[in-house]
Scaffold this active site. Structure first.
Site, mmCIF file in Angstrom:
data_model
loop_
_atom_site.group_PDB
_atom_site.id
_atom_site.type_symbol
_atom_site.label_atom_id
_atom_site.label_comp_id
_atom_site.label_asym_id
_atom_site.label_seq_id
_atom_site.Cartn_x
_atom_site.Cartn_y
_atom_site.Cartn_z
ATOM 1 C CB VAL A 299 -0.928 0.001 1.234
ATOM 2 C CG1 VAL A 299 -1.773 1.272 1.266
ATOM 3 C CG2 VAL A 299 -1.819 -1.227 1.237
ATOM 4 C CD GLU A 300 2.619 3.759 3.866
ATOM 5 O OE1 GLU A 300 3.005 4.687 3.133
ATOM 6 O OE2 GLU A 300 1.934 3.954 4.883
ATOM 7 C CB SER A 301 6.697 1.968 -1.123
ATOM 8 O OG SER A 301 6.976 0.692 -0.538
ATOM 9 C CE1 TYR B 259 -1.391 3.611 4.263
ATOM 10 C CE2 TYR B 259 -2.224 2.882 6.390
ATOM 11 C CZ TYR B 259 -1.178 3.040 5.499
ATOM 12 O OH TYR B 259 0.083 2.630 5.854
#
Length: 531
Positions: free
Chosen positions: A138-140, A244
């Site tokens: 999800v982040e990167s 998120y």
């Protein structure tokens, strides 16, 4: 593996029950023998009881020894947040997006295959939900070089201030936010703290990881004042944070049942991809270390992305290398002398020194000197120590940028015997020089010449070419070189190494390519005059 203690407990209970059953059966058989049962019947009953006990032990051993072969299976066994999903349109919307972007999942899975086993291991040690191993997706998208508009960096996307708070060092040479092991442990420490802060609610902890604990706390206080629910799904959070947590839960659904959603998850072996190799040398070039480990330089950089300039400065005294290369690298590093990898010189600043002068002397750029030594200006103080990188084996004796123009190659000297009818203007025209130069070379005070007089002439580049043609020996640029070639600069090249490769002097190479300066760029073309 988190599920192992539970399974072992169940099997232990089963084994104890089986043993108890054996005792009961034995007692029953003993009682029956007193009632006149035959000896052979007693033997068969005992055999059946013992056989049952052996089967129980075999089942117990088989279950204990079985380990998931695929990391995805291991993760499924440790999922703890699936009850939070239910029928949720926010999760479903994110799941549909991932399913419609198979290339995203494939690339994230491919990059993550280097790191995900390490992440899973650390999560299991802390008894944390293994869904969190999907958070870097999800982040990167598991890209250690990912950089956001808010200056967040690495697979866990730490912003500078949070990174420093969790002891992730950030310098011109090293960024701990991109360090796979350091950033993973920092991220789990942060998530653990958020989990405690929000009373064991993982969804609120995840929301705070994205938006900050202050944002989530204020949203909870607002809902409390209005008498509204304070769970994650009912908080008025920024849109990014509202999406998120559903993104993470949607990903966990796809991993839990990929076939049900038409997703193809490439297998990832449930074994460590890399090992940590301790290094004694303080400054190593990653590309050269890769050669020692018999691996691609890019893979070495993917495992050690925190070293921003591919030099091991300002970071930990270890490197991550593929598990099957660790032994080879350890052996080769033990055999290598530090200077054979990268040479570093210490220069003590003396009165009259300047950065430009020192850079010129050691064949480096001022920018490199400032970055290596953490200088914010060009000011130096007497006695200050500077660390200076030099080419392996190179001991600069002369400055790189000498006054080349003031020391040109020796001019070609010729002579001309004056014939009847000659004059200075005609001779100057013939040799393409100036009349005043002829008078200066021959110390003539007037323009008068006598037949038979011998004049000394010193030709420029044009005359050298003309004279060479007359002798049938073409020269190039007055350097006495018979042929010219062109060289395309590769990664890691330097003027010194190129000059050595072509067996020419570095000062000539610099003079032939005045625009190259002190640094080269891959793809740059250099002119080389061969002997």
């Amino acid at each position: 593996m988190l599920s192992s203690p539970i399974k072992t407990f169940d099997l232990d209970a089963l084994a104890r029950a089986a043993r108890a059953l054996v005792v009961v059966c034995a007692a029953t058989l003993a009682g029956c023998s007193g009632m006149g049962q035959k000896d052979d019947d007693q033997g068969r009953d005992t055999d059946r009881a013992l056989d049952m006990n052996r089967q129980t032990q075999w089942l117990e051993e088989a279950e204990t020894e079985r380990e998931p072969q695929d990391i995805w299976e291991r993760m499924r066994n440790g999922f703890k947040l699936q009850d939070e999903i239910g029928v949720n349109p926010r999760v479903e919307r994110q799941r549909l997006w991932y399913v419609s972007k198979p290339s995203f999942l494939e690339s994230a899975s491919s990059r993550g295959s280097l790191y995900i086993h390490y992440v899973v291991e650390r999560l299991e040690e802390r008894n944390m939900p293994l869904e969190l191993a999907l958070l870097p997706v999800v982040e990167s998208a598991y890209n250690p070089f990912a950089y956001s508009r808010s200056h967040a960096v690495g697979i866990w996307q730490f912003i500078p201030s949070t990174g420093r708070h969790y002891n992730l060092r950030q310098t011109n040479w090293y960024d701990g936010r991109r360090d796979i092991t350091a950033s993973t442990n920092a991220a789990l420490n942060y998530l653990d703290r958020l989990h405690e802060m929000f009373n064991g609610d993982w969804l609120l902890a995840l929301a705070a990881y994205n938006a900050g604990e202050g944002t989530v706390s204020r949203a909870i206080e607002r809902n409390q004042k209005l008498g509204l629910p304070t769970d994650y799904w009912n908080l008025p959070l920024p849109q990014e944070t509202q999406d998120y947590v559903p993104k993470l839960l949607a990903l966990s659904q796809l991993v839990m049942a990929p076939e049900a959603y038409g997703v193809n998850l490439s297998p990832i072996a449930n074994e460590p991809y890399f090992e940590v190799v301790e290094v004694k040398q303080q400054r190593l070039d990653l590309s050269q270390v890769a050669e020692l480990a018999d691996m691609e330089a890019d893979e070495m950089y993917q495992l050690n992305p925190a070293f921003k300039k591919r030099i091991t400065m300002d970071g930990p005294q270890h490197l991550l290398v593929p598990a099957d290369k660790a032994e080879l690298l350890t052996a080769n590093l033990a055999l290598m002398k530090p200077r054979e990898l990268v040479d570093w010189k210490q220069h003590r600043v003396r009165n009259g020194d300047s950065l430009h002068g020192i850079a010129n002397r050691y064949h480096v750029t001022v920018k490199t000197l400032k970055e290596i030594n953490g200088l914010s200006s060009n000011h130096l103080r007497v006695g200050q120590q500077l660390s200076i990188p030099v080419e392996p084996g190179l001991n600069p004796e002369q400055p790189l940028f000498q006054n080349v123009a003031s020391a040109p190659a020796p001019a070609l000297t010729r002579s001309h015997k004056v014939k009847s009818g000659d004059n200075l203007w005609a001779i100057a025209r013939q040799y393409k020089v100036d009349v005043q130069d002829i008078k200066r070379w021959n110390q003539l005070k007037a323009n008068h010449l006598k037949a038979g007089q011998v004049l000394k002439l010193q030709g420029g580049a044009t005359q050298v070419a003309s004279a060479s043609k007359s002798t049938g020996k073409a020269k190039s640029k007055g350097d006495g070189r018979e042929s010219v070639t062109y060289y395309k600069v590769k990664q890691g090249d330097s003027l010194y190494l190129i000059a050595k490769r072509f067996n020419v002097e570095m000062k000539h190479l610099q003079r032939w390519n005045p625009r190259s300066g002190g640094s080269l760029k891959p793809g740059q073309t250099l002119t080389v005059y061969l002997p």
